[in-house]
Enzyme design. Structure first.
Site, PDB file in Angstrom:
ATOM      1  CG  HIS A 171       5.408  -3.934   0.174  1.00  0.00           C
ATOM      2  ND1 HIS A 171       6.660  -4.011  -0.362  1.00  0.00           N
ATOM      3  CD2 HIS A 171       4.700  -4.949  -0.362  1.00  0.00           C
ATOM      4  CE1 HIS A 171       6.714  -5.029  -1.201  1.00  0.00           C
ATOM      5  NE2 HIS A 171       5.534  -5.609  -1.232  1.00  0.00           N
ATOM      6  CE1 TYR A 258       0.202 -17.088   2.485  1.00  0.00           C
ATOM      7  CE2 TYR A 258      -1.067 -15.091   2.845  1.00  0.00           C
ATOM      8  CZ  TYR A 258       0.060 -15.725   2.370  1.00  0.00           C
ATOM      9  OH  TYR A 258       1.050 -14.979   1.788  1.00  0.00           O
TER      10      TYR A 258
END
Length: 488
Positions: A171, A258
């Site tokens: 989502h 990340y």
């Protein structure tokens, strides 16, 4: 319509309830069967009681069953939804704790980075067991909808090795779009059109239009910097927007782990995060949030059960993809969403074998992806770094090759920015030994790893991280909720 939906990991109580009520908001689906399965009988009992109360209160013909026998739950299922957390919070705590000893500070640790890679090692053998059961006992051509993280690795393994039609669902795109609509002053989300493409948790809004007018980088930067809340909560995300020219779907805290630039120096981390909520960069933030949520649910279960008596309201159907995909497949009503599938030409400048997240349309013929999207070069470069880690991680999980696992962790952007090769090798040995009961594929590697740890000279430290908070008690949570209620 009458068919069977199996939910694996149904003990994820709040999320299972959301999926269940979303699906029942489709008028044609009120006669379906939901087969719940989990390894925890206790959690199954709780979620079944809640779902049964919803069915009874709304006088529906829906059938709900619950069993710890997974194959029994999957028998004849047309759709199988997975929201498992292999190893639970116990293993997850080690995904955060051990890397901290080596200086790796994670906010979530469930996608890549040291924690996400080990999470994938625990999940992938179980995912392949799911796929075997689906092939053997589910309905012909059953579809596997994976909500579990690490999304790309799980979906990669299910498609390449599990040989089951798999769609990965998240989502992040919807949440990012809601933010953009708010900062641009849209009256509703329907005024915003967008193309978002990349890989899960590193997806990029490459085209934005508000009421048909294209929104450029400068306008979007100015809108975020002027927003009284997001300007503080999304500092790192805004910095990436300025440098890359496009906005990332992922939260400030998630995105930070990340990349190799923002969390590698402890004294710099505070500059880029916000402690108003865990998702903006708190060390181990999602672990704390998940622990508090579990404790709250256990304590306040009677209230959750009472709230299940409310009438279903289709207007409150969520933007989670699952119910909309099932509706499109079964009724032909077309649905546009963003799905995790194998690339094969969808994104021109990412590898063909990668699991990408990109726009697609669903109807009776299945999921039809929009092909030929080209990412900005910086976005592609960042995604490719993660894809290389994901590929090695999947192959290591399949083969049980601890050396390949170490190479995957070594090539992780944040780990590589913080750790030396010697530290990575020891960190992986320690994580594999500590989590051995969830890593059957590494059973033969554990004895040698223990020996290496016994004679290692790599120094570690007892470090809680740059921005750690303690798990709050039930009384503290209750007081906070009361304060928020009064403020509203």
């Amino acid at each position: 319509m009458s068919f069977k939906i199996a939910i694996i990991g149904a003990g994820s109580v709040g999320f299972t309830k959301k999926l269940f009520t979303d699906i029942l908001c489709v008028p044609e689906f009120q006669d379906v069967e939901f087969a719940l399965t989990d390894i925890s009988e206790h959690n199954l009992e709780m979620i079944k009681a809640i779902l049964d109360r919803i069915v009874e209160s709304n006088r529906l013909p829906t059938r709900v069953t619950a069993t710890t026998d997974r194959r029994r739950a999957l028998e004849g299922a047309r759709y199988v939804i997975s929201c498992v957390r292999v190893g639970g919070l116990e293993a997850y705590a080690e995904d955060i704790r051990i890397p901290l000893k080596y200086g790796v500070d994670q906010c979530v640790g469930d996608t890549i980075c040291a924690g996400g890679i080990l999470y994938g090692q625990r999940n992938i053998p179980v995912i392949l067991d799911f796929c075997k059961d689906i092939r053997e006992v589910a309905a012909p051509d059953a579809k596997f909808l994976n909500y579990a993280n690490p999304m790309a690795m799980n979906t990669w393994a299910a498609i390449e090795y599990g040989r089951v039609e798999t769609i990965g669902l998240c989502h992040g795109v919807q949440h990012g779009a809601e933010q953009i609509a708010e900062v641009l002053g849209a009256k509703s989300l329907s005024e915003l059109d967008y193309i978002c493409s990349g890989i899960n948790h590193q997806t990029w809004f490459v085209d934005l239009r508000l009421n048909g007018r294209r929104i450029g980088k400068d306008e979007l930067v100015a809108a975020f910097e002027a927003h009284p809340v997001f300007s503080q909560q999304e500092k790192l995300r805004i910095d990436v927007l300025k440098r890359f020219g496009v906005y990332s779907t992922e939260s400030n805290g998630h995105l930070s782990e990340y990349l190799p630039w923002y969390r590698k120096r402890p004294d710099e981390i505070a500059r880029w995060i916000d402690m108003s909520d865990w998702i903006h960069g708190e060390t181990g933030g999602y672990l704390r949030h998940s622990t508090e949520t579990r404790n709250w649910f256990e304590t306040e279960f009677p209230q959750f059960l009472a709230s299940a008596e409310k009438p279903l309201d289709p207007a409150k159907r969520s933007n989670e993809h699952a119910s909309h995909i099932l509706e499109a497949l079964e009724t032909g009503r077309v649905y546009r969403g963003h799905f995790n599938v194998k690339n094969i030409g969808v994104i021109t400048n990412l590898p063909a074998d990668a699991i990408i997240e990109s726009p697609g349309f669903v109807d009776r013929f299945g999921i039809n992806m929009v092909a030929g999207i080209t990412l900005p070069e910086a976005c592609a470069a960042t995604c490719i770094s993660s894809i290389n880690v994901q590929r090695m991680s999947v192959h290591a999980a399949i083969s049980g090759d601890i050396d390949l696992l170490k190479l995957a962790v070594l090539h992780d952007p944040l780990v590589g920015a913080v750790c030396t090769p010697e530290e990575v090798w020891q960190m992986v040995d320690e994580m594999v030994v500590t989590q051995a009961r969830w890593l059957p594929q590494y059973a033969d590697a554990v004895p040698a790893a223990k020996e290496r740890l016994a004679r290692s000279t790599v120094r570690t430290r007892d470090w809680a991280g740059a921005a750690r908070r303690n798990v709050r008690s039930i009384d503290e949570l209750r007081a906070e909720k009361e304060t928020l209620k009064q403020a509203v």
